[in-house]
Scaffold this motif. Structure first.
Motif, PDB file in Angstrom:
ATOM      1  N   MET A   1      14.330  13.888 -21.253  1.00 19.82           N
ATOM      2  CA  MET A   1      13.706  12.610 -20.925  1.00 19.82           C
ATOM      3  C   MET A   1      13.148  12.663 -19.504  1.00 19.82           C
ATOM      4  N   THR A   2      11.903  12.242 -19.350  1.00 26.18           N
ATOM      5  CA  THR A   2      11.249  12.289 -18.046  1.00 26.18           C
ATOM      6  C   THR A   2      11.712  11.134 -17.169  1.00 26.18           C
ATOM      7  N   LEU A   3      12.081  11.454 -15.945  1.00 30.99           N
ATOM      8  CA  LEU A   3      12.490  10.451 -14.972  1.00 30.99           C
ATOM      9  C   LEU A   3      11.245   9.918 -14.266  1.00 30.99           C
ATOM     10  N   ASN A   4      11.004   8.613 -14.367  1.00 35.68           N
ATOM     11  CA  ASN A   4       9.836   8.009 -13.725  1.00 35.68           C
ATOM     12  C   ASN A   4      10.250   7.473 -12.360  1.00 35.68           C
ATOM     13  N   VAL A   5       9.733   8.105 -11.299  1.00 36.99           N
ATOM     14  CA  VAL A   5      10.160   7.821  -9.930  1.00 36.99           C
ATOM     15  C   VAL A   5       9.067   7.063  -9.171  1.00 36.99           C
ATOM     16  N   LEU A   6       9.461   5.967  -8.560  1.00 35.15           N
ATOM     17  CA  LEU A   6       8.593   5.276  -7.607  1.00 35.15           C
ATOM     18  C   LEU A   6       9.001   5.743  -6.223  1.00 35.15           C
ATOM     19  N   MET A   7       8.136   6.508  -5.570  1.00 36.83           N
ATOM     20  CA  MET A   7       8.428   6.977  -4.225  1.00 36.83           C
ATOM     21  C   MET A   7       7.739   6.051  -3.232  1.00 36.83           C
ATOM     22  N   LEU A   8       8.534   5.378  -2.423  1.00 32.74           N
ATOM     23  CA  LEU A   8       8.029   4.421  -1.441  1.00 32.74           C
ATOM     24  C   LEU A   8       8.122   5.048  -0.063  1.00 32.74           C
ATOM     25  N   SER A   9       6.975   5.119   0.653  1.00 27.19           N
ATOM     26  CA  SER A   9       6.994   5.779   1.954  1.00 27.19           C
ATOM     27  C   SER A   9       5.919   5.240   2.879  1.00 27.19           C
ATOM     28  N   THR A  10       6.353   4.726   4.031  1.00 29.72           N
ATOM     29  CA  THR A  10       5.404   4.364   5.083  1.00 29.72           C
ATOM     30  C   THR A  10       5.105   5.578   5.955  1.00 29.72           C
ATOM     31  N   LEU A  11       5.706   6.682   5.624  1.00 31.89           N
ATOM     32  CA  LEU A  11       5.527   7.929   6.366  1.00 31.89           C
ATOM     33  C   LEU A  11       4.895   8.938   5.413  1.00 31.89           C
ATOM     34  N   PHE A  12       3.555   8.867   5.294  1.00 35.85           N
ATOM     35  CA  PHE A  12       2.867   9.707   4.322  1.00 35.85           C
ATOM     36  C   PHE A  12       1.462  10.001   4.852  1.00 35.85           C
ATOM     37  N   PRO A  13       1.003  11.245   4.757  1.00 33.09           N
ATOM     38  CA  PRO A  13      -0.299  11.589   5.330  1.00 33.09           C
ATOM     39  C   PRO A  13      -1.470  10.960   4.582  1.00 33.09           C
ATOM     40  N   ASP A  14      -2.602  10.867   5.274  1.00 37.72           N
ATOM     41  CA  ASP A  14      -3.841  10.408   4.671  1.00 37.72           C
ATOM     42  C   ASP A  14      -4.995  11.143   5.354  1.00 37.72           C
ATOM     43  N   MET A  15      -6.207  10.834   4.975  1.00 41.41           N
ATOM     44  CA  MET A  15      -7.356  11.557   5.513  1.00 41.41           C
ATOM     45  C   MET A  15      -7.472  11.425   7.027  1.00 41.41           C
ATOM     46  N   VAL A  75      -1.561   8.339  -5.485  1.00 44.50           N
ATOM     47  CA  VAL A  75      -1.046   7.664  -4.296  1.00 44.50           C
ATOM     48  C   VAL A  75      -1.754   6.322  -4.132  1.00 44.50           C
ATOM     49  N   TYR A  76      -0.954   5.265  -4.022  1.00 43.33           N
ATOM     50  CA  TYR A  76      -1.477   3.920  -3.764  1.00 43.33           C
ATOM     51  C   TYR A  76      -1.232   3.593  -2.292  1.00 43.33           C
ATOM     52  N   ARG A  77      -2.231   2.969  -1.651  1.00 46.49           N
ATOM     53  CA  ARG A  77      -2.130   2.649  -0.230  1.00 46.49           C
ATOM     54  C   ARG A  77      -2.433   1.157   0.003  1.00 46.49           C
ATOM     55  N   PRO A  78      -1.584   0.272  -0.476  1.00 46.53           N
ATOM     56  CA  PRO A  78      -1.819  -1.162  -0.263  1.00 46.53           C
ATOM     57  C   PRO A  78      -1.662  -1.540   1.215  1.00 46.53           C
ATOM     58  N   ARG A 105       2.913  -4.547 -11.690  1.00 43.97           N
ATOM     59  CA  ARG A 105       1.902  -4.098 -12.657  1.00 43.97           C
ATOM     60  C   ARG A 105       2.170  -2.671 -13.109  1.00 43.97           C
ATOM     61  N   LEU A 106       2.458  -1.782 -12.146  1.00 44.92           N
ATOM     62  CA  LEU A 106       2.741  -0.389 -12.493  1.00 44.92           C
ATOM     63  C   LEU A 106       4.001  -0.274 -13.342  1.00 44.92           C
ATOM     64  N   HIS A 107       4.987  -1.082 -13.020  1.00 42.53           N
ATOM     65  CA  HIS A 107       6.238  -1.060 -13.776  1.00 42.53           C
ATOM     66  C   HIS A 107       6.041  -1.547 -15.208  1.00 42.53           C
ATOM     67  N   ALA A 108       5.132  -2.521 -15.375  1.00 41.97           N
ATOM     68  CA  ALA A 108       4.838  -3.031 -16.717  1.00 41.97           C
ATOM     69  C   ALA A 108       4.127  -1.979 -17.555  1.00 41.97           C
ATOM     70  N   GLU A 109       3.277  -1.194 -16.920  1.00 42.55           N
ATOM     71  CA  GLU A 109       2.518  -0.157 -17.635  1.00 42.55           C
ATOM     72  C   GLU A 109       3.401   1.036 -18.010  1.00 42.55           C
ATOM     73  N   ARG A 110       4.282   1.416 -17.089  1.00 39.72           N
ATOM     74  CA  ARG A 110       5.186   2.545 -17.328  1.00 39.72           C
ATOM     75  C   ARG A 110       6.438   2.311 -16.497  1.00 39.72           C
TER      76      ARG A 110
END
Length: 392
Positions: A1-15, A75-78, A105-110
């Motif tokens: 069974m695949t584990l669906n992980v929400l990784m929350l991070s304010t410390l993440f690279p971007d362009m 990666v979502y960047r709200p 919304r993401l949780h409802a989808e998967r």
């Protein structure tokens, strides 16, 4: 069974900030390669309210896509609102309000099985609120300043404690960090030591004279890798330099503290023996490590600095202060020296290594236990173990 992980991070690279939280990104990528794990990264971006948000310094962040494929991960960047210099404790509520609709919304989808918060503040308290909203467990990882700074401040200490108490499991970058957490009153039975990883194929031994020649340096070279901020102790390295004739000090990192360091170097007459490299792209760091005879980082606090492990993997011994997981790394003479945070002791340790350089292969041996595969295996096992435990 695949584990669906929400990784929350304010410390993440971007362009606009390719080196920002690169170790968090690498950990996420490692986990995402596992066939029994699906990873969605939410990396909220703090922005002040208008008209402050129109300042030029925020232009790169305004230009970021709100959703993108980043190195084979979604990666979502709200955007969430911050109050510069005074925000701190308000960031938790602001970030939660900004990202909760997206998360629902993401949780409802998967449906997510577990939340993995990559930093203790504000990520940990936000993960706790998301956990309650979704009814799923969460984990938080302590890395250093999130405990030593935010966990000690009057306005945020209680938030850190509550987030720790409500988590189904906790991670610490070193055994020393686990002990620091326990001293705060956090239940050490739920804390698992989770060492960082290092890319041993990229960070490897190279010919040191050739590396120096490629960068245009001669003679002994001491390297410091870290943001130019007072906590990292670069001023102590500058003050040690007059005691180290013919040594060149390179600093890889950026920050407003550079002006103070430049002025200090001029006052001490060593400014011509210091090179400020700025923010070096992570994939170019091995070339810089290769040119160094010693990597010195004498911070006032750390968890387990990635620069320590990267230097050792390149066969470069380290001189570090007795903070965080230093003793877990420098467990043999070949790895380097642990010193008091004062110029004379630092200079003496550097001189000792320069006069008695260890074998590069023996130095690298000390880093071989820190692999990203081991990091990913441990993280997956940890998250699988707490999934299904429910929210606090």
């Amino acid at each position: 069974m695949t584990l669906n992980v929400l990784m929350l991070s304010t410390l993440f690279p971007d362009m606009s900030r390719p080196n920002f939280g690169v170790f968090v990104e690498r950990q996420a990528r490692e986990l995402a390669t596992r066939p029994d794990a699906h990873v969605t990264v939410v990396a909220p971006v703090g922005m002040p309210p208008w008209p402050l948000s129109n300042a030029a310094r925020y232009a790169p962040l305004r230009a970021l896509p709100r959703k993108e494929r980043w190195k084979d991960m979604t990666v979502y960047r709200p955007i969430f609102r911050i109050i510069p210099k005074f925000g701190g404790r308000t960031n938790v509520g602001s970030m939660t309000r900004a990202i909760l609709p997206l998360i629902r919304r993401l949780h409802a989808e998967r449906p997510f099985d577990v939340i993995d918060a990559s930093f203790f503040f504000p990520d940990g308290p936000v993960a706790q609120r998301l956990s309650r909203a979704l009814g799923i467990p969460y984990s938080v990882k302590a890395r250093g300043a999130d405990i030593h700074y935010w966990g000690a401040r009057r306005g945020t200490r209680s938030m850190v404690r509550r987030a720790a108490d409500g988590a189904a499991g906790l991670l610490a970058v070193s055994g020393a960090m686990k002990r620091s957490m326990a001293k705060m009153g956090i239940d050490d039975d739920k804390i698992r030591v989770h060492y960082t990883g290092v890319d041993l194929d990229r960070f490897e031994i190279a010919d040191r004279p050739a590396a120096k020649a490629a960068l245009g340096f001669e003679g002994p070279v001491v390297l410091c890798v870290g943001a130019l901020i007072p906590r990292k102790g670069q001023d102590l390295l500058v003050r040690a330099l007059p005691l180290l004739p013919d040594v060149t000090l390179l600093m890889a990192g950026q920050g407003q503290y550079r002006r103070t360091l430049e002025k200090l170097a001029e006052e001490l007459g060593v400014d011509r023996r210091i090179g400020f490299l700025g923010s070096v792209p992570h994939d170019r760091l091995p070339r810089v490590y290769a040119a160094a005879d010693v990597m010195a980082l004498v911070s006032s606090s750390e968890g387990l600095a990635n620069a320590w492990v990267e230097a050792l993997a390149c066969g470069t011994p380290i001189v570090v202060s007795d903070v965080g997981g230093a003793r877990e790394l420098v467990d043999r003479r070949e790895a380097g020296r642990i010193v008091e945070r004062e110029p004379e002791a630092i200079a003496a340790a550097i001189s000792d290594i320069l006069n008695n350089p260890p074998d590069q292969a023996a130095v690298r041996e000390t880093a071989l236990r820190f692999t990203w595969q081991a990091n990913g295996d441990a993280l997956l096992d940890h998250l699988q173990g707490i999934a299904g435990n429910g929210a606090d």
